[in-house]
Scaffold this active site. Structure first.
Site, mmCIF file in Angstrom:
data_model
loop_
_atom_site.group_PDB
_atom_site.id
_atom_site.type_symbol
_atom_site.label_atom_id
_atom_site.label_comp_id
_atom_site.label_asym_id
_atom_site.label_seq_id
_atom_site.Cartn_x
_atom_site.Cartn_y
_atom_site.Cartn_z
ATOM 1 N N HIS A 127 48.609 -2.664 -5.057
ATOM 2 C CA HIS A 127 49.509 -3.520 -5.829
ATOM 3 C C HIS A 127 50.572 -2.658 -6.510
ATOM 4 C CE1 HIS A 127 49.743 -7.139 -8.862
ATOM 5 N NE2 HIS A 127 50.901 -6.855 -8.299
ATOM 6 N N ARG A 156 -5.217 1.673 5.191
ATOM 7 C CA ARG A 156 -5.948 0.622 4.492
ATOM 8 C C ARG A 156 -5.729 -0.723 5.187
ATOM 9 N NH1 ARG A 156 -7.981 2.142 -0.385
ATOM 10 N NH2 ARG A 156 -9.538 0.621 0.295
ATOM 11 N N ALA A 157 -6.737 -1.537 5.234
ATOM 12 C CA ALA A 157 -6.644 -2.862 5.858
ATOM 13 C C ALA A 157 -6.027 -3.835 4.865
ATOM 14 C CB ALA A 157 -8.018 -3.336 6.310
ATOM 15 N N HIS A 178 -14.358 5.569 5.516
ATOM 16 C CA HIS A 178 -14.896 5.889 4.196
ATOM 17 C C HIS A 178 -15.911 7.015 4.361
ATOM 18 C CE1 HIS A 178 -13.325 2.204 2.055
ATOM 19 N NE2 HIS A 178 -13.104 1.900 3.333
ATOM 20 N N LYS A 229 16.552 1.495 21.037
ATOM 21 C CA LYS A 229 16.771 0.194 21.664
ATOM 22 C C LYS A 229 17.297 -0.745 20.577
ATOM 23 C CE LYS A 229 14.720 -3.270 24.656
ATOM 24 N NZ LYS A 229 15.391 -4.399 23.975
ATOM 25 N N GLY A 248 -4.979 1.824 -7.193
ATOM 26 C CA GLY A 248 -5.331 2.924 -8.063
ATOM 27 C C GLY A 248 -5.042 4.300 -7.511
ATOM 28 N N ASP A 265 -14.072 4.738 -12.275
ATOM 29 C CA ASP A 265 -15.198 4.506 -11.362
ATOM 30 C C ASP A 265 -15.823 5.846 -10.972
ATOM 31 O OD1 ASP A 265 -16.985 3.734 -9.461
ATOM 32 O OD2 ASP A 265 -15.553 2.645 -8.210
#
Length: 807
Positions: A37, A747-748, A622, A227, A679, A730
């Site tokens: 401008h 992990r599932a 595990h 691809k 955790g 824990d």
């Protein structure tokens, strides 16, 4: 619109050519422009489409690609969308009097929520313009403004990326991006200056096609490219151009007109370029491309071959030479712009393929380096897909029981080599409401009474048959032995390919096996995780690749395996005792329980053992805290920090560092692992000098000490009811027979996160415990992670703990 009140009040539209109408939103993507401008003071006006208007800033010295430059950008009133492409002369006596040149135009992509960025004073975004590209920042300047001042000062700063540190755009671009006119020509209302190439427009050429392959090609003779997920298109540049031709020769220049202007920046008399049109402005996927076609953009073009240049036919030249010529042609285009070169895969294509598939990509294309360009399908180009994807002819539809859905599923078919149609099954997912209505409208006039294709009555009861004219793009996991599509998902209609050309490609059937780490993996294409897509084969390849790192902690330990034979949507169960039919690579060790009864437990020693477990449907591993040669002597102590639902990950990270420091005061060093869930695990390597009872008692005492010291933060009991607002430390992993998730185990959980070891000095950079996926896990391994050596739970350590607990 209330946002435009200031804009409208400042202008007399009987005296200024500026637009008074609000304009229409783009529909797909967000538009952007910059107007140079020349008013009382020369400046550049940045316009960003947002929420039905244009956010506006006046950049006093114009934008800079120099990342060290901070250009003043004064926030001005919002402008209407119709102002986006304005160019012209604002007469004297009007607000903003002077000459307005359209300096750049394109699309933009917010990288953070816009409303939050405006409130906080920091907008991060990418530009996809003809001239400005890459990532940028608008940062509001701090400091108090005078009460009577309406100036809102920001800074425009280029972020560091491929588009940074180019030549100064203010000096480089002096004419209109749309009309080619200078300020003087605009002021005189001269006619636009059309680009006049003197080369003859190349004619259409049938494209080269890739053959389907189930394996990567030899890297010595082939290179590999991504691809892409779009429309194959040859673009002809020359007199009367540019023109877009689909792979079947249709001229679709009108559909992609907003993209074609970008080809004006190529410096050549003529060219014929092969590539793929994709969704632009940061959007991904075939569905996004279809939305862009309906809205007129945004588009991108990824070029991967050059068939002719300046009248010279290059098709008989080897691919390496054609690519080098293409790179020279594209060298002066803006990096990260609408026109890009297809990247060549560097390094091992197998690693790239795993990462691409893990990220939900399409796959790879392999191309023979010394081959000429040959129209039609050949083995010089190969396509290796992460998931199966192809076009099929729609031959019928089944009515839906829901009134909101015009059909339940579509029946699909494809032509055999002899030309006859073969039924391949149904697709009933992947549609949104708008797509279903559009498809139903297309299907109504195509109805017919007789069957379109032979198919079992059990699969076609209640079908409405249609003429085989519509083509659907469909993604699917695999084909069954009967030739049916498994887990089919509708992606969109293909208008660039006639139904008569839809053929059944040679596929890898679902009962074929893949050899990974010497293990024959069946149904390797079966999908285990949906997003990102991770198949059984992908999972096996991951455990093969990560095995050198993973086995350092996993080898020779008794295991519990979490098996999901049917994937995430099916049944899941733990198994620690090998049963009949377990492969030889999963070995067994006899372990006696408290009563003296012995049972076989699984363990592995190599990559073949890990992959064999995957072959049986295992996702998670595990591990015990002891090795099989000294089961009575644990060599690791684990603390699992398990937060209450209401706590954030920042609380867990703080707890982890506090526990690390507490253990350090006792004389014990530890390393950390993101659990892949919520955790963090702290692992203390131990000398094998004490038994389970000692380790269990010690770990329980540490957890109790934390609870005694800060009862508002920690709890040493498993009780969910008592855990509210606290973190359960824990310690129960530290008893004989207990297991903890193995380092580098997938992990599932949705997203296929990995239980990933991390360095203490990088822990603060993670925002969640599930942040690391399979690709990053392979890249990271144990690099940069300082694992302490085995340590003794001797009398001095125990004495320190006792002293801490008793004051």
């Amino acid at each position: 619109m209330a946002r435009l009140r200031t804009y409208l009040e400042k202008r007399d539209f009987d005296r200024t050519p500026e637009p008074a109408s609000e304009g229409r939103p783009s529909g797909t993507g967000l538009r952007y422009s910059i107007q140079n401008h020349r008013a009382t003071r020369l400046h550049w006006d940045l316009r960003l489409e947002w929420d039905g208007a244009l956010l506006s800033w006046a950049i006093t010295r114009g934008p800079s690609f120099d990342i060290s430059e901070k250009r003043l950008a004064v926030r001005t009133e919002d402008h209407p969308l119709s102002y986006l492409g304005f160019e012209g002369e604002i007469p004297k006596g009007n607000y903003g009097a002077g000459t307005v040149m359209l300096w750049d135009i394109g699309w933009w992509q917010p990288l953070d929520p816009v409303s939050r960025g405006l409130k906080k004073g920091h907008l991060r975004f990418r530009l996809f313009g003809r001239r400005l590209t890459g990532e940028w920042n608008l940062v509001r300047m701090k400091g108090r403004r005078p009460a009577d001042s309406k100036r809102e000062n920001w800074l425009l700063i280029k972020a560091e990326d491929e588009a940074a540190d180019q030549r100064d755009p203010v000096a480089r671009y002096r004419k209109s991006v749309s009309t080619g006119r200078s300020f003087s020509a605009i002021r005189q209302d001269a006619a636009p200056i059309a680009l006049d190439r003197d080369g003859k427009l190349p004619g259409r050429v049938a494209p080269q096609l890739a053959s389907l392959s189930d394996d990567l090609a030899d890297s010595a003779r082939f290179w590999h490219e991504l691809k892409l997920d779009g429309y194959r298109a040859l673009v002809a540049v020359g007199q009367g151009g540019p023109r877009v031709y689909t792979r079947n020769g249709h001229d679709w220049s009108d559909r992609f007109s907003s993209l074609l202007v970008a080809f004006d920046d190529l410096i050549c008399a003529s060219a014929l370029i092969d590539g793929e049109i994709v969704a632009g402005a940061g959007m991904q996927g075939f569905g996004a491309l279809q939305d862009a076609i309906k809205s007129g953009g945004p588009f991108g073009y990824v070029a991967f071959d050059l068939l002719s240049l300046n009248g010279t036919d290059l098709r008989d030249e080897p691919l390496t030479k054609r690519r080098a010529t293409l790179e020279k042609l594209f060298a002066k285009l803006p990096p990260m712009g609408s026109l890009q070169l297809s990247p060549l895969i560097q390094g091992d294509p197998a690693d790239a393929f795993r990462m691409i598939c893990g990220a939900g990509g399409e796959g790879l294309i392999a191309k023979r380096r010394d081959a000429r360009y040959m129209s039609g399908r050949s083995d010089d180009w190969l396509k290796i897909k992460c998931r199966r994807r192809a076009e099929f002819v729609i031959v019928g539809w089944l009515r839906s029981e829901s009134r909101a859905r015009p059909f339940a599923s579509l029946l699909l078919a494809a032509h055999d080599d002899d030309g006859g149609l073969r039924y391949v099954g149904k697709v009933g997912t992947g549609f949104d409401e708008t797509q279903m209505q559009e498809i139903a409208a297309f299907l109504r006039p195509l109805s017919r009474k007789s069957a379109t294709v032979p198919a079992p009555a059990s699969e076609t009861a209640g079908v409405t048959w249609v003429k085989p004219e519509l083509v659907a793009e469909v993604e699917y996991a695999e084909t069954t032995r009967r030739g049916r599509l498994r887990h089919a998902v509708f992606l969109g209609l293909r208008e660039d390919k006639p139904a008569s050309e839809v053929r059944v490609e040679a596929e890898v059937p679902m009962d074929e096996r893949e050899n990974i780490a010497g293990v024959s993996v069946s149904s390797a294409a079966r999908e285990i995780f949906e997003s990102p897509v991770l198949t059984k084969g992908d999972l096996a390849r991951y455990y093969d690749a990560i095995s050198p790192a993973m086995l350092q902690e996993v080898a020779d330990r008794p295991l519990s395996l979490l098996r999901l034979p049917e994937g995430m949507a099916g049944e899941r169960f733990f198994q620690k005792h090998p049963g009949k039919g377990f492969p030889d690579a999963i070995r067994t060790v006899e372990i006696a329980d408290k009563s003296g009864t012995t049972e076989p437990y699984a363990y592995v020693t190599n990559a073949a053992g890990l992959v064999s477990a995957v072959q049986m449907g295992t996702v998670e591993f595990h591990i015990w805290g002891a090795r099989r040669d000294r089961l009575d002597r644990p060599d690791r102590m684990v603390f699992d920090l398990d937060p209450d639902e209401g706590l954030g990950f920042g609380d867990v990270k703080a707890a982890a560092t506090d526990l690390r420091d507490r253990l350090r005061e006792l004389g014990l060093e530890s390393w950390a692992m993101l659990s892949g869930g919520k955790g963090i695990h702290l692992v203390v390597p131990l000398r094998r000098t004490v038994g389970w009872d000692t380790v269990k008692l010690f770990s329980r005492s540490v957890a109790t000490l934390l609870e005694q010291t800060e009862p508002a933060r920690f709890i040493a009991e498993m009780s969910k009811a008592k855990r509210k607002g606290r973190i359960f430390v824990d310690w129960l992993r530290n008893e004989r027979g207990a297991t903890a998730i193995a380092p580098f185990s997938v992990r599932a959980r949705p997203g296929a996160p990995v239980a990933a070891p991390v360095a203490w000095d990088e822990l603060s950079s993670f925002s969640k415990a599930s942040e690391i996926g399979t690709r990053r896990a392979i890249e990271r391994g144990w690099d940069g992670i300082d694992r302490p050596g085995p340590q003794s739970l001797n009398s001095l350590v125990v004495e320190r703990l006792d002293k801490a607990m008793n004051g």
